[in-house]
Design an enzyme around this catalytic site. Structure first.
Site, short mmCIF file in Angstrom:
data_model
loop_
_atom_site.label_atom_id
_atom_site.label_comp_id
_atom_site.label_asym_id
_atom_site.label_seq_id
_atom_site.Cartn_x
_atom_site.Cartn_y
_atom_site.Cartn_z
N THR A 159 0.73 -1.24 -0.07
CA THR A 159 -0.07 -0.13 0.04
C THR A 159 1.05 1.42 -0.13
O THR A 159 2.10 1.31 0.29
CB THR A 159 -0.87 -0.07 1.27
OG1 THR A 159 -1.78 -1.00 0.82
CG2 THR A 159 -1.33 1.22 1.65
N ARG A 187 -13.88 -8.24 -2.12
CA ARG A 187 -13.20 -7.95 -0.53
C ARG A 187 -12.82 -6.38 -0.64
O ARG A 187 -12.62 -5.66 -1.51
CB ARG A 187 -11.90 -8.62 -0.63
CG ARG A 187 -11.01 -8.28 0.78
CD ARG A 187 -9.63 -8.36 0.69
NE ARG A 187 -8.79 -8.18 1.77
CZ ARG A 187 -8.20 -7.10 1.95
NH1 ARG A 187 -7.87 -6.33 0.86
NH2 ARG A 187 -7.75 -6.73 2.95
N VAL A 188 -13.27 -5.95 0.61
CA VAL A 188 -12.93 -4.56 0.77
C VAL A 188 -11.91 -4.29 1.71
O VAL A 188 -11.85 -4.93 2.89
CB VAL A 188 -14.27 -4.00 1.53
CG1 VAL A 188 -14.29 -2.43 1.79
CG2 VAL A 188 -15.55 -3.89 0.50
N SER A 189 -10.97 -3.42 1.13
CA SER A 189 -9.75 -3.19 2.08
C SER A 189 -9.92 -2.08 3.17
O SER A 189 -10.95 -1.40 3.19
CB SER A 189 -8.66 -2.65 0.95
OG SER A 189 -7.79 -1.64 1.61
N ASP A 190 -9.05 -1.98 4.06
CA ASP A 190 -9.32 -1.14 5.19
C ASP A 190 -8.79 0.31 4.70
O ASP A 190 -9.25 1.37 5.39
CB ASP A 190 -8.42 -1.21 6.27
CG ASP A 190 -6.76 -1.48 5.89
OD1 ASP A 190 -6.36 -2.26 5.07
OD2 ASP A 190 -6.22 -0.37 6.24
N THR A 208 -0.98 0.28 7.01
CA THR A 208 -0.74 -0.46 6.02
C THR A 208 -0.54 -2.09 6.55
O THR A 208 -0.27 -2.27 7.99
CB THR A 208 0.70 -0.45 5.09
OG1 THR A 208 0.98 -1.57 4.18
CG2 THR A 208 1.96 -0.36 6.03
N GLY A 209 -0.76 -3.15 5.84
CA GLY A 209 -0.85 -4.40 6.39
C GLY A 209 -2.14 -5.20 6.16
O GLY A 209 -2.94 -4.87 5.30
N GLY A 211 -5.73 -5.89 6.06
CA GLY A 211 -6.88 -4.91 6.28
C GLY A 211 -7.84 -5.45 7.13
O GLY A 211 -8.48 -4.60 8.03
N1 ASP Z 1 -4.23 -2.74 4.07
C1 ASP Z 1 -4.09 -2.96 2.55
C2 ASP Z 1 -5.29 -4.20 2.57
O1 ASP Z 1 -5.40 -4.90 3.19
C3 ASP Z 1 -2.91 -3.98 1.91
C4 ASP Z 1 -1.69 -3.29 2.54
O2 ASP Z 1 -1.65 -2.31 3.43
O3 ASP Z 1 -0.49 -3.74 2.35
O4 ASP Z 1 -6.09 -4.04 1.55
#
Ligand code: ASP
Length: 295
Positions: A159, A187-190, A208-209, A211
């Site tokens: 991200t 799917r819905v991201s955070d 990030t990480g 979601g």
């Molecule tokens: N947070 C993002 C998601 O889950 C992915 C990411 O940050 O690497 O869509």
């Protein structure tokens, strides 16, 4: 407040979880190429313009999982999400699972002036076309190859994000993502939720990480509401990450508070946020700033 108080922090995802599109040095260079011009924008045009500038540069850089170079979902398509919010008007605007556009963050910005501030899927893409944003195919060869090996590459995220504080004391936070890769369509991201991106006059956060984990803890909104209660940024981040670690959550964040403190932290030592930050006194990135930085 004057230009001396201007602060900018950006991120390019969650370290080892980025996949194998680029080397650590390439990520560092990519972040450096975004932070310097965006910092100039911060001085000249303020926090929102700087966040938009930084994120557009990162969306255009193919090594980052946002805009061009986004990861493919299980059906071989790219769907992107982006959002931003600033303390000036307190409006959260964003796009969820938009496709075939070059800069999802620009559409998120455009939605600030609309009746509805969040749009998803084909309607988000149609909105972009109506506003004059042309067709753009964000799929790159490296991501296509990665997709073909997708089963082995699961659980790799990525991200980009930015948080800025300008001379007028305005705080802005933005995030843009191609998702986690190989996810179920729909799917819905955070990232385009208040768990992944949030800002008001006390601070701003971009996460990030994973979601799902970020949403479970409502991370970005939690940081801001605890700041509002007067809890110091350092304590908030330590507590939230401890809670995340105890739930085996995998995420990290960048943040800024109104007093100009930077915070970068993740739930696990194995997840290091790829970040760069800049103000009048500091210029650091993830290679020289340490993993869990709080200035
Ligand atoms: N947070 C993002 C998601 O889950 C992915 C990411 O940050 O690497 O869509």
């Amino acid at each position: 407040m004057g230009n001396g108080n201007c602060k900018l922090i950006i991120h390019g995802g969650a370290g080892r979880l980025e996949g194998k599109v680029a080397t650590k040095e390439q990520y560092r260079i990519g972040l450096q190429e975004a932070i310097h011009p965006a910092y100039e924008t911060l001085l000249e045009q303020g926090a929102r313009a700087a966040v938009l500038h930084a994120i557009r540069l990162l969306e255009s850089d193919q090594i980052f999982n946002a805009g061009t170079g986004s990861k493919l979902q299980r059906d071989g398509r790219v769907r992107m999400s982006a959002a931003l919010m600033d303390s000036k008007d307190g409006i959260f605007s964003g796009v969820i699972n938009i496709y075939d556009v070059e800069h999802p963050i620009s559409i998120a910005d455009e939605l600030r002036g609309e009746v509805h501030h969040l749009l998803s899927g084909s309607e988000a893409t149609e909105f972009a076309r109506r506003k004059g944003f042309p067709f753009h195919d964000p799929i790159t060869m490296s991501r296509f190859i990665e997709y073909r090996k997708a089963l082995r590459n699961r659980e790799k995220f990525g991200t980009v994000g930015a948080v800025a504080l300008d001379a007028k004391g305005v705080v802005c936070a933005g995030t843009s993502t191609g998702g986690i890769g190989n996810e179920t369509p729909g799917r819905v991201s955070d990232s385009a939720s208040v768990a992944g991106t949030y800002a008001d006059m006390v601070g701003g956060v971009s996460c990030t990480g994973k979601g799902e984990h970020i949403i479970n803890q409502a991370v970005a909104a939690q940081v801001i509401y605890r700041l509002r209660d007067g809890v110091p940024l350092k304590k908030i981040l330590i507590d939230l990450m401890k809670e995340g670690a105890s739930r085996d959550h995998e995420f990290g964040l960048i943040s800024l508070d109104r007093k100009g403190r930077f915070g970068v932290r993740s739930t696990k030592a194995s997840i290091s946020v790829l970040y760069a930050l800049k103000d009048q006194e500091h210029q650091l990135d993830f290679t020289n700033g340490g993993k869990n930085l709080i200035l």
